[in-house]
Motif scaffolding. Structure first.
Motif, PDB file in Angstrom:
ATOM      1  N   TYR A 113      35.360  40.580  24.757  1.00 16.48           N
ATOM      2  CA  TYR A 113      35.617  39.075  25.359  1.00 16.48           C
ATOM      3  C   TYR A 113      35.417  38.131  24.138  1.00 16.48           C
ATOM      4  N   VAL A 191      39.949  40.444  26.468  1.00 12.10           N
ATOM      5  CA  VAL A 191      40.108  38.950  26.953  1.00 12.10           C
ATOM      6  C   VAL A 191      39.949  38.222  25.914  1.00 12.10           C
ATOM      7  N   TYR A 193      40.170  34.170  24.469  1.00 13.26           N
ATOM      8  CA  TYR A 193      40.202  32.670  25.250  1.00 13.26           C
ATOM      9  C   TYR A 193      39.939  31.689  24.041  1.00 13.26           C
ATOM     10  N   TYR A 236      43.121  31.705  28.745  1.00 19.17           N
ATOM     11  CA  TYR A 236      42.815  33.106  28.632  1.00 19.17           C
ATOM     12  C   TYR A 236      43.978  33.753  28.368  1.00 19.17           C
ATOM     13  N   THR A 237      44.197  34.906  27.718  1.00 17.97           N
ATOM     14  CA  THR A 237      44.995  35.947  27.350  1.00 17.97           C
ATOM     15  C   THR A 237      44.110  37.227  27.849  1.00 17.97           C
ATOM     16  N   VAL A 238      44.766  37.995  28.702  1.00 15.91           N
ATOM     17  CA  VAL A 238      44.336  39.050  29.177  1.00 15.91           C
ATOM     18  C   VAL A 238      45.164  40.442  28.734  1.00 15.91           C
ATOM     19  N   LYS A 255      48.616  35.684  31.307  1.00 13.78           N
ATOM     20  CA  LYS A 255      47.792  34.412  30.842  1.00 13.78           C
ATOM     21  C   LYS A 255      47.905  33.824  32.345  1.00 13.78           C
ATOM     22  N   PRO A 256      46.513  33.513  32.783  1.00 13.82           N
ATOM     23  CA  PRO A 256      46.298  32.958  34.080  1.00 13.82           C
ATOM     24  C   PRO A 256      47.031  31.639  34.201  1.00 13.82           C
ATOM     25  N   SER A 263      39.190  32.617  35.579  1.00 15.87           N
ATOM     26  CA  SER A 263      40.605  32.914  35.854  1.00 15.87           C
ATOM     27  C   SER A 263      40.992  34.121  35.522  1.00 15.87           C
ATOM     28  N   TRP A 264      40.514  34.565  34.340  1.00 11.90           N
ATOM     29  CA  TRP A 264      40.753  35.895  33.663  1.00 11.90           C
ATOM     30  C   TRP A 264      40.602  37.202  34.742  1.00 11.90           C
ATOM     31  N   SER A 267      43.657  37.925  36.689  1.00 13.97           N
ATOM     32  CA  SER A 267      44.578  38.473  35.817  1.00 13.97           C
ATOM     33  C   SER A 267      44.479  39.965  35.728  1.00 13.97           C
TER      34      SER A 267
END
Length: 281
Positions: A113, A191, A193, A236-238, A255-256, A263-264, A267
């Motif tokens: 994270y 994750v 962010y 975020y980018t998951v 991305k949420p 918000s992750w 996703s």
């Protein structure tokens, strides 16, 4: 003098040819487990170390075989460093016993994270994200049948013994992780962010007026109050990957839609439900 001149010319040509041959000499290649490639000349190998020198140097450097994935020799021969004859796996400078692979078992790796602005990783959030993904798989156990989710304590205990955590999990080859954990399926997520902040200001005015006796003069006493509000947004980018028997069977990035703190998690659920192990029922 006539005889000496051709001799000198031949000598110079020989030296030039020899220098060219030396400069064009093929080198050995050490491919490390972190995918770094070292071009060198290997001089000595043992069960635990490999000694080599860099081009143009005579200094001998030693590297532990646990850090080596493969060696491509200048002769064209290759040697892979994987599981030894006594059923052990080298990882993070420790020798760990390889587990018997349990078919149709899936393990959830720690989830890095990371704040992409400063590359700082949160250990607490890595554990929380791993636990969240683990619980999602348990809740959907009927949807991922016949897969069985490996107990999270077992996963983390085996990784800890191998010297692997959320900081270096990305550097460990999947086939090594499968052998360390004794599973044939792995889910790996990450994750990333950034945090954005906006500020808004609200001003409130209040006051009173006084009229003089002759009704010609008015005095006022105004009070102005300004309140500042700061709002944080999480972008975020998951990253979501699944492996089966060392092969990557699913890889997605999402991305949420909402830039809110958790918000992750949405996703992760979205990507899990669209993975090849998930069946709607």
């Amino acid at each position: 003098m006539k005889i000496l001149k051709p001799f000198c010319t031949a000598l110079m040509l020989f030296i030039a040819f020899f220098s060219f041959a030396q400069g064009g000499k093929k080198l050995d290649k050490i491919i490390k487990r972190d995918y770094q490639i070292i071009e060198c000349t290997i001089s000595k190998m043992s069960d635990s170390t490999v000694e080599y020198s860099l081009p143009g140097e005579t200094l001998q450097i030693s590297i532990d075989v646990s850090k080596i994935a493969r060696i491509d020799f200048a002769s064209g021969r290759s040697q892979t460093f994987d599981v030894s004859a006594n059923n052990t796996v080298a990882a993070s400078n420790q020798v760990i016993s390889a587990q018997d692979i349990k078919p149709n078992t899936i393990a959830v790796l720690p989830v890095p994270y990371v704040n992409s602005d400063n590359q700082e990783a949160s250990e607490d959030m890595a554990k929380f994200a791993q636990n969240d993904l683990y619980n999602k798989l348990l809740d959907k156990s009927s949807n991922i049948f016949p897969l069985t989710v490996q107990d999270l304590r077992t996963t983390n205990s085996l990784l800890h013994k191998a010297g692997i955590d959320y900081k270096n999990i990305d550097e460990t080859p999947i086939d090594d992780l499968e052998k360390i954990l004794g599973v044939d399926n792995i889910v790996a997520a990450k994750v990333s962010y950034t945090i954005g902040t906006t500020s808004t200001a609200t001003t409130y005015n209040s006051g009173n007026a006084k009229v003089s006796d002759n009704n010609k003069k008015v005095t006022t006493n105004d009070v102005s109050t300004t309140t500042a509000n700061n709002q944080s947004y999480y972008y975020y980018t998951v990253y979501f990957d699944m492996y089966k028997n060392k092969d990557k069977i699913y890889s997605q990035t999402r991305k949420p839609f909402l830039a809110v703190k958790d918000s992750w998690m949405e996703s992760v659920s979205y990507l899990l439900k669209r993975s090849p192990i998930y069946t709607k029922k």
